[in-house]
Write a protein that holds these residues in place. Structure first.
Motif, mmCIF file in Angstrom:
data_model
loop_
_atom_site.group_PDB
_atom_site.id
_atom_site.type_symbol
_atom_site.label_atom_id
_atom_site.label_comp_id
_atom_site.label_asym_id
_atom_site.label_seq_id
_atom_site.Cartn_x
_atom_site.Cartn_y
_atom_site.Cartn_z
ATOM 1 N N ILE A 119 0.808 -1.220 0.000
ATOM 2 C CA ILE A 119 0.000 0.000 0.000
ATOM 3 C C ILE A 119 0.840 1.268 0.000
ATOM 4 O O ILE A 119 0.317 2.355 0.184
ATOM 5 C CB ILE A 119 -0.959 0.025 1.212
ATOM 6 C CG1 ILE A 119 -0.164 -0.004 2.503
ATOM 7 C CG2 ILE A 119 -1.948 -1.112 1.140
ATOM 8 C CD1 ILE A 119 -0.980 0.313 3.710
ATOM 9 N N ALA A 120 2.123 1.161 -0.225
ATOM 10 C CA ALA A 120 3.010 2.322 -0.135
ATOM 11 C C ALA A 120 2.692 3.403 -1.154
ATOM 12 O O ALA A 120 2.998 4.567 -0.942
ATOM 13 C CB ALA A 120 4.468 1.881 -0.273
ATOM 14 N N ALA A 121 2.065 3.068 -2.257
ATOM 15 C CA ALA A 121 1.734 4.071 -3.271
ATOM 16 C C ALA A 121 0.477 4.862 -2.914
ATOM 17 O O ALA A 121 0.211 5.900 -3.512
ATOM 18 C CB ALA A 121 1.546 3.404 -4.632
ATOM 19 N N SER A 122 -0.295 4.417 -1.955
ATOM 20 C CA SER A 122 -1.525 5.105 -1.551
ATOM 21 C C SER A 122 -1.286 5.848 -0.230
ATOM 22 O O SER A 122 -1.194 5.214 0.821
ATOM 23 C CB SER A 122 -2.655 4.085 -1.369
ATOM 24 O OG SER A 122 -3.752 4.704 -0.731
ATOM 25 N N PRO A 123 -1.174 7.168 -0.265
ATOM 26 C CA PRO A 123 -0.892 7.915 0.970
ATOM 27 C C PRO A 123 -1.931 7.688 2.068
ATOM 28 O O PRO A 123 -1.571 7.552 3.236
ATOM 29 C CB PRO A 123 -0.888 9.368 0.521
ATOM 30 C CG PRO A 123 -0.629 9.324 -0.941
ATOM 31 C CD PRO A 123 -1.214 8.039 -1.425
ATOM 32 N N PHE A 124 -3.200 7.625 1.739
ATOM 33 C CA PHE A 124 -4.226 7.438 2.763
ATOM 34 C C PHE A 124 -4.119 6.056 3.402
ATOM 35 O O PHE A 124 -4.158 5.926 4.627
ATOM 36 C CB PHE A 124 -5.625 7.640 2.183
ATOM 37 C CG PHE A 124 -6.707 7.439 3.199
ATOM 38 C CD1 PHE A 124 -6.913 8.376 4.198
ATOM 39 C CD2 PHE A 124 -7.486 6.298 3.186
ATOM 40 C CE1 PHE A 124 -7.885 8.185 5.160
ATOM 41 C CE2 PHE A 124 -8.465 6.107 4.135
ATOM 42 C CZ PHE A 124 -8.674 7.058 5.126
ATOM 43 N N ALA A 125 -3.987 5.020 2.590
ATOM 44 C CA ALA A 125 -3.869 3.669 3.125
ATOM 45 C C ALA A 125 -2.610 3.532 3.982
ATOM 46 O O ALA A 125 -2.624 2.896 5.036
ATOM 47 C CB ALA A 125 -3.856 2.648 1.997
ATOM 48 N N LEU A 126 -1.532 4.150 3.548
ATOM 49 C CA LEU A 126 -0.289 4.112 4.312
ATOM 50 C C LEU A 126 -0.450 4.835 5.649
ATOM 51 O O LEU A 126 0.016 4.358 6.683
ATOM 52 C CB LEU A 126 0.843 4.747 3.495
ATOM 53 C CG LEU A 126 2.248 4.564 4.030
ATOM 54 C CD1 LEU A 126 2.605 3.091 4.095
ATOM 55 C CD2 LEU A 126 3.230 5.297 3.137
ATOM 56 N N LEU A 127 -1.143 5.950 5.655
ATOM 57 C CA LEU A 127 -1.387 6.701 6.888
ATOM 58 C C LEU A 127 -2.231 5.877 7.866
ATOM 59 O O LEU A 127 -1.933 5.827 9.065
ATOM 60 C CB LEU A 127 -2.082 8.025 6.570
ATOM 61 C CG LEU A 127 -2.353 8.937 7.750
ATOM 62 C CD1 LEU A 127 -1.035 9.409 8.356
ATOM 63 C CD2 LEU A 127 -3.179 10.128 7.317
ATOM 64 N N VAL A 128 -3.258 5.209 7.370
ATOM 65 C CA VAL A 128 -4.092 4.372 8.234
ATOM 66 C C VAL A 128 -3.271 3.229 8.820
ATOM 67 O O VAL A 128 -3.339 2.943 10.018
ATOM 68 C CB VAL A 128 -5.316 3.830 7.456
ATOM 69 C CG1 VAL A 128 -6.041 2.755 8.246
ATOM 70 C CG2 VAL A 128 -6.257 4.970 7.110
ATOM 71 N N LEU A 129 -2.467 2.570 7.994
ATOM 72 C CA LEU A 129 -1.649 1.469 8.479
ATOM 73 C C LEU A 129 -0.628 1.945 9.508
ATOM 74 O O LEU A 129 -0.440 1.313 10.549
ATOM 75 C CB LEU A 129 -0.939 0.770 7.322
ATOM 76 C CG LEU A 129 -0.022 -0.375 7.773
ATOM 77 C CD1 LEU A 129 -0.846 -1.524 8.326
ATOM 78 C CD2 LEU A 129 0.854 -0.825 6.649
ATOM 79 N N LEU A 130 0.031 3.060 9.236
ATOM 80 C CA LEU A 130 1.014 3.565 10.193
ATOM 81 C C LEU A 130 0.358 3.977 11.502
ATOM 82 O O LEU A 130 0.938 3.811 12.575
ATOM 83 C CB LEU A 130 1.809 4.715 9.574
ATOM 84 C CG LEU A 130 2.755 4.301 8.444
ATOM 85 C CD1 LEU A 130 3.456 5.521 7.855
ATOM 86 C CD2 LEU A 130 3.777 3.287 8.915
ATOM 87 N N ALA A 131 -0.868 4.486 11.446
ATOM 88 C CA ALA A 131 -1.599 4.810 12.680
ATOM 89 C C ALA A 131 -1.887 3.535 13.480
ATOM 90 O O ALA A 131 -1.766 3.527 14.706
ATOM 91 C CB ALA A 131 -2.894 5.539 12.348
ATOM 92 N N LEU A 132 -2.247 2.463 12.782
ATOM 93 C CA LEU A 132 -2.473 1.192 13.479
ATOM 94 C C LEU A 132 -1.175 0.643 14.064
ATOM 95 O O LEU A 132 -1.153 0.147 15.195
ATOM 96 C CB LEU A 132 -3.086 0.165 12.520
ATOM 97 C CG LEU A 132 -4.527 0.420 12.103
ATOM 98 C CD1 LEU A 132 -4.937 -0.556 11.011
ATOM 99 C CD2 LEU A 132 -5.459 0.316 13.294
#
Length: 163
Positions: A119-132
């Motif tokens: 998911i590294a190409a999707s900023p929103f998905a990456l932000l959600v994952l990093l928050a988790l």
């Protein structure tokens, strides 16, 4: 347009490695002075790892009062952590608690790397994952000598293989 696509592709390749390295370094820094937290589970894992390394048996010195045997088979705890610690000890000669710290560091690194790569190409998905990943569950578990970091890595590997 081609340059923009190449930049996104390059960022998608670099972000997982940076995130995984950062997570591993934070975990190692947090456990540098006092090591991993130790609980009853931790003592059982280390004792079982020593049993594998010294006698080739997956057993622990924790027995009941009515038992005459000094050791009992490891039956209540998962065997993956003791086996991994015994393998690290056999290959490096490291003391079990130091081996566990590095095992957890590798588990954190690979878990974050595998979780962020798709998911590294999707900023929103990456932000959600990093928050988790920055949540209390993931940030505290690798600081203890428990089975959760290895379990999470193996579970994520199973998901990645299945999908």
């Amino acid at each position: 347009m081609i340059i923009e696509t190449e930049l996104i592709g390059a960022r998608a390749r670099v972000i997982p490695w940076v995130a995984a390295s950062g997570a591993m370094l934070l975990m190692l820094a947090a456990t540098h002075r006092h090591g991993l937290g130790v609980s009853l589970d931790s003592v059982v894992y280390v004792a079982a790892a020593e049993g594998v390394a010294e006698r080739g048996t997956l057993d622990v010195p924790l027995t009941g009062w009515d038992t005459v045997a000094p050791r009992a088979p490891l039956s209540h705890f998962p065997p993956a952590v003791p086996l991994a610690l015994a393998a690290v000890r056999a290959s490096t000669g490291a003391e079990p608690y130091a081996a566990a710290r590095w095992l957890n560091a590798v588990c954190v690194f690979v878990t974050v790397l595998l979780a962020t790569r798709p998911i590294a190409a999707s900023p929103f998905a990456l932000l959600v994952l990093l928050a988790l990943l920055a949540g209390p569950w993931f940030t505290t578990m690798p600081l203890w000598l428990w089975s959760e970091p290895l379990f999470l890595l193996l579970a994520l590997l199973c998901v990645r293989v299945a999908v």
